[in-house]
Motif scaffolding. Structure first.
Motif, PDB file in Angstrom:
ATOM      1  N   ALA A  79      13.795  17.742  13.864  1.00  0.00           N
ATOM      2  CA  ALA A  79      13.876  16.576  11.995  1.00  0.00           C
ATOM      3  C   ALA A  79      14.950  15.185  12.153  1.00  0.00           C
ATOM      4  O   ALA A  79      15.929  15.592  12.737  1.00  0.00           O
ATOM      5  CB  ALA A  79      14.350  17.672  10.897  1.00  0.00           C
ATOM      6  N   GLY A  80      14.378  14.355  11.506  1.00  0.00           N
ATOM      7  CA  GLY A  80      15.097  13.432  11.701  1.00  0.00           C
ATOM      8  C   GLY A  80      15.356  13.144   9.895  1.00  0.00           C
ATOM      9  O   GLY A  80      15.653  14.752   9.196  1.00  0.00           O
ATOM     10  N   ASN A  81      16.072  12.584   9.476  1.00  0.00           N
ATOM     11  CA  ASN A  81      17.299  12.226   9.107  1.00  0.00           C
ATOM     12  C   ASN A  81      16.433  11.508   7.190  1.00  0.00           C
ATOM     13  O   ASN A  81      15.061  11.104   7.518  1.00  0.00           O
ATOM     14  CB  ASN A  81      17.575  10.854   7.947  1.00  0.00           C
ATOM     15  N   ALA A  82      16.038  12.613   6.526  1.00  0.00           N
ATOM     16  CA  ALA A  82      15.495  12.046   4.705  1.00  0.00           C
ATOM     17  C   ALA A  82      16.357  12.792   3.634  1.00  0.00           C
ATOM     18  O   ALA A  82      17.212  13.441   3.503  1.00  0.00           O
ATOM     19  CB  ALA A  82      14.944  13.144   4.787  1.00  0.00           C
ATOM     20  N   LEU A  83      16.783  11.722   2.822  1.00  0.00           N
ATOM     21  CA  LEU A  83      17.779  11.449   2.223  1.00  0.00           C
ATOM     22  C   LEU A  83      16.762  11.239   0.109  1.00  0.00           C
ATOM     23  O   LEU A  83      16.844  10.095   0.403  1.00  0.00           O
ATOM     24  CB  LEU A  83      19.633  10.965   1.849  1.00  0.00           C
ATOM     25  N   ILE A 134      26.091  10.705  -8.895  1.00  0.00           N
ATOM     26  CA  ILE A 134      24.983  10.112  -8.658  1.00  0.00           C
ATOM     27  C   ILE A 134      24.222  11.239  -7.314  1.00  0.00           C
ATOM     28  O   ILE A 134      25.611  12.281  -6.486  1.00  0.00           O
ATOM     29  CB  ILE A 134      24.930   8.773  -8.046  1.00  0.00           C
ATOM     30  N   ALA A 135      23.093  11.706  -7.537  1.00  0.00           N
ATOM     31  CA  ALA A 135      22.570  13.204  -6.909  1.00  0.00           C
ATOM     32  C   ALA A 135      22.607  13.132  -5.513  1.00  0.00           C
ATOM     33  O   ALA A 135      20.889  12.447  -5.867  1.00  0.00           O
ATOM     34  CB  ALA A 135      22.329  13.968  -7.823  1.00  0.00           C
ATOM     35  N   LEU A 136      22.635  13.103  -4.664  1.00  0.00           N
ATOM     36  CA  LEU A 136      21.833  13.261  -3.675  1.00  0.00           C
ATOM     37  C   LEU A 136      22.164  14.327  -2.754  1.00  0.00           C
ATOM     38  O   LEU A 136      21.984  15.346  -2.886  1.00  0.00           O
ATOM     39  CB  LEU A 136      23.069  12.143  -1.988  1.00  0.00           C
ATOM     40  N   GLY A 137      20.485  14.410  -2.294  1.00  0.00           N
ATOM     41  CA  GLY A 137      20.370  16.094  -1.194  1.00  0.00           C
ATOM     42  C   GLY A 137      19.869  15.834  -0.021  1.00  0.00           C
ATOM     43  O   GLY A 137      18.655  14.791   0.669  1.00  0.00           O
TER      44      GLY A 137
END
Length: 500
Positions: A79-83, A134-137
């Motif tokens: 899996a690569g990056n996904a934010l 700020i919410a990062l997932g």
């Protein structure tokens, strides 16, 4: 930027970073703006949610957030990056609390909030003084880590006028007790869809639908934008696709403005609370695409809270075949456990359409309801008085009759003795060169000859309650249609046989 706190809620860990501050004296200059940029790297194994506190002073007219992150190459199968991103206001980040102000997942790289307007996915309203988050997932993180950059801009000045939301009515002009067609899983540009409400409503009407349900991911921000699209011919129900890391659930037909939190996993034992939240808001709990293969899509919460289950999602494929078989096993269990079908979970189908060329209304759930109202449609779905069809062209009539003229339709019970002869009849139109299967707790017990090219046909079968505790119908294409031979054209919820 260093860590300020680390707290854990079961599997859904959350990390809070150091806060970002703005000088309060900047508020003295009308329309002045201040910008701060934050950079960092999230490692593999990061918590589900990372919160960046922002100290918002008094006098702010608009908050704007933009973010970027690196997407390095990764090996095949990794899996690569996904934010993802969203925001909570000064009322806090408590689960189910009032602080939620919007979520766009990974669909947007920036958003703004003002009193009079906000980016789709976000809730307009005053930008009040206090600590916003700020919410990062970090949905997935590459082995190299996830370097990110967040830019926050505050603009000062007099706030715009708050607009009072207007919602679509909960009824349309129906035909009394009749069969109504609907699609209850749709995405607009208020989450990761690309269609406006107006475009979706037009496609729904073209697909012959009588009702739809809005289901944007993790936000209710679209609710106030559907009223202009409703009409006597189209009932628009409001909801949300509650998108957790352990599966998705459609909140079907909730009260306008209802927010349902998604920040938990199955092991946190919190889903029951939010299923009750859906019902308290007048909605149905419908697990979506339970065997989908995308990251976080496979349903892991069990079906004890389900009012119905989405067995067919979009064009029929292998995961739908698995969902159909799994649902049939649940029907068998309801009979085996002596519930006699009283506690069985009905099935439905929806398009999950996001953008062109995704067709709206493929498939669609056809519901027998007393009228075209939110409550009547929900009651028909909850009772299982419905079948699923691949398009408006497909119509079914399915019934069972006993020796003394007893009669039951889809979702009903034919009360006959175990050895009484029962006649099951399916009448279909719009299904050329299809075959009909009658499926029971014993498996497939009857398969018809291929229906004519006219697409219309009648299939009759005789059985007893001793031989079949329930009967449901599947209409399947003769040859390959998409990835599977014998793909579904339609299927019904069951009719139960026996005294119960």
């Amino acid at each position: 930027m260093g860590r300020r706190a680390l707290f854990v809620t079961g599997a859904a860990a959350a990390l809070t970073l150091g806060s970002v501050s703005f000088p309060s004296e900047a508020a003295d200059a009308a329309d002045a703006s201040e910008t701060r940029t934050v950079r960092g790297t999230l490692p593999t194994g990061s918590p589900d949610f990372v919160y960046l506190p922002v100290e918002v002073p008094d006098g702010v007219r608009e908050i704007k957030v933009a973010y970027t992150y690196e997407k390095p190459a990764v090996p095949v199968g990794t899996a690569g990056n996904a934010l993802d991103i969203g925001v909570f206001d000064q009322r806090g980040t408590e689960l189910g609390g009032k602080g939620f102000r919007g979520w766009s997942g990974g669909a947007r790289t920036e958003f703004f909030i003002r009193a009079d307007d906000a980016t789709p996915g976000y809730i307009p309203g005053p930008v009040e003084e206090g600590t916003w988050h700020i919410a990062l997932g970090p949905y997935t993180v590459a082995p190299q880590g996830l370097p990110y950059e967040i830019t926050i801009t505050l603009t000062y000045g007099e706030p715009g006028k708050v607009v009072k939301p207007v919602y679509p009515p909960s009824r349309a002009r129906g035909r009394g007790r009749a069969w109504y067609r609907g699609d209850c899983h749709l995405h607009s540009w208020y989450s990761d869809g690309r269609r406006t409400p107006a475009e979706i409503a037009a496609l729904a009407r073209a697909a012959g639908l009588d009702f739809i349900n809005t289901s944007d991911h993790n936000t209710h921000s679209s609710h106030a934008h559907w009223a202009p699209e409703a009409g006597d011919d189209l009932l628009i129900m409001l909801g949300e696709e509650v998108t957790t890391r352990n599966g998705h659930v459609v909140a079907l037909g909730t009260d306008p403005g209802t927010f349902v939190d998604w920040r938990y996993r199955a092991r946190d034992n919190r889903f029951g609370k939010y299923a009750r939240r859906i019902r308290e808001a007048g909605g149905l709990v419908v697990p979506a695409h339970p065997h989908a293969t995308c990251v976080g899509c496979n349903w892991k919460f069990g079906f004890g809270e389900a009012d119905a289950v989405e067995v067919w999602n979009g064009p029929f494929g292998p995961d739908d075949e698995v969902s159909l078989a799994d649902w049939d096993s649940m029907l068998v269990a309801s009979v085996r456990e002596g519930r006699g079908g009283r506690d069985w979970i009905p099935a439905m189908g929806n398009s999950d359409a996001h953008r062109d060329p995704d067709p709206v209304g493929t498939p669609q759930t056809v519901v027998l309801a007393d009228d075209l109202t939110r409550e009547a449609i929900q009651e028909g779905i909850r009772a299982g008085r419905s079948y699923v069809a691949e398009s408006r062209k497909v119509s079914l009539s399915f019934s069972a009759t006993g020796p003394k003229g007893e009669h039951a339709g889809i979702g009903g019970r034919l009360k006959v003795d175990r050895d009484d002869p029962v006649t099951v009849i399916l009448e279909a139109s719009g299904v050329p060169r299809c075959t009909v299967r009658f499926v029971t707790d014993q498996g497939v017990l009857h398969t018809s000859a291929v229906l004519p090219v006219s697409g219309a046909g009648r299939v009759e079968w005789r059985t007893t309650a001793q031989y079949a505790a329930y009967v449901r119908a599947e209409v399947r294409h003769e040859a390959a249609a998409g990835p599977l031979p014998g793909a579904l054209a339609a299927f019904t919820n069951p009719i139960f046989l026996g005294r119960g």
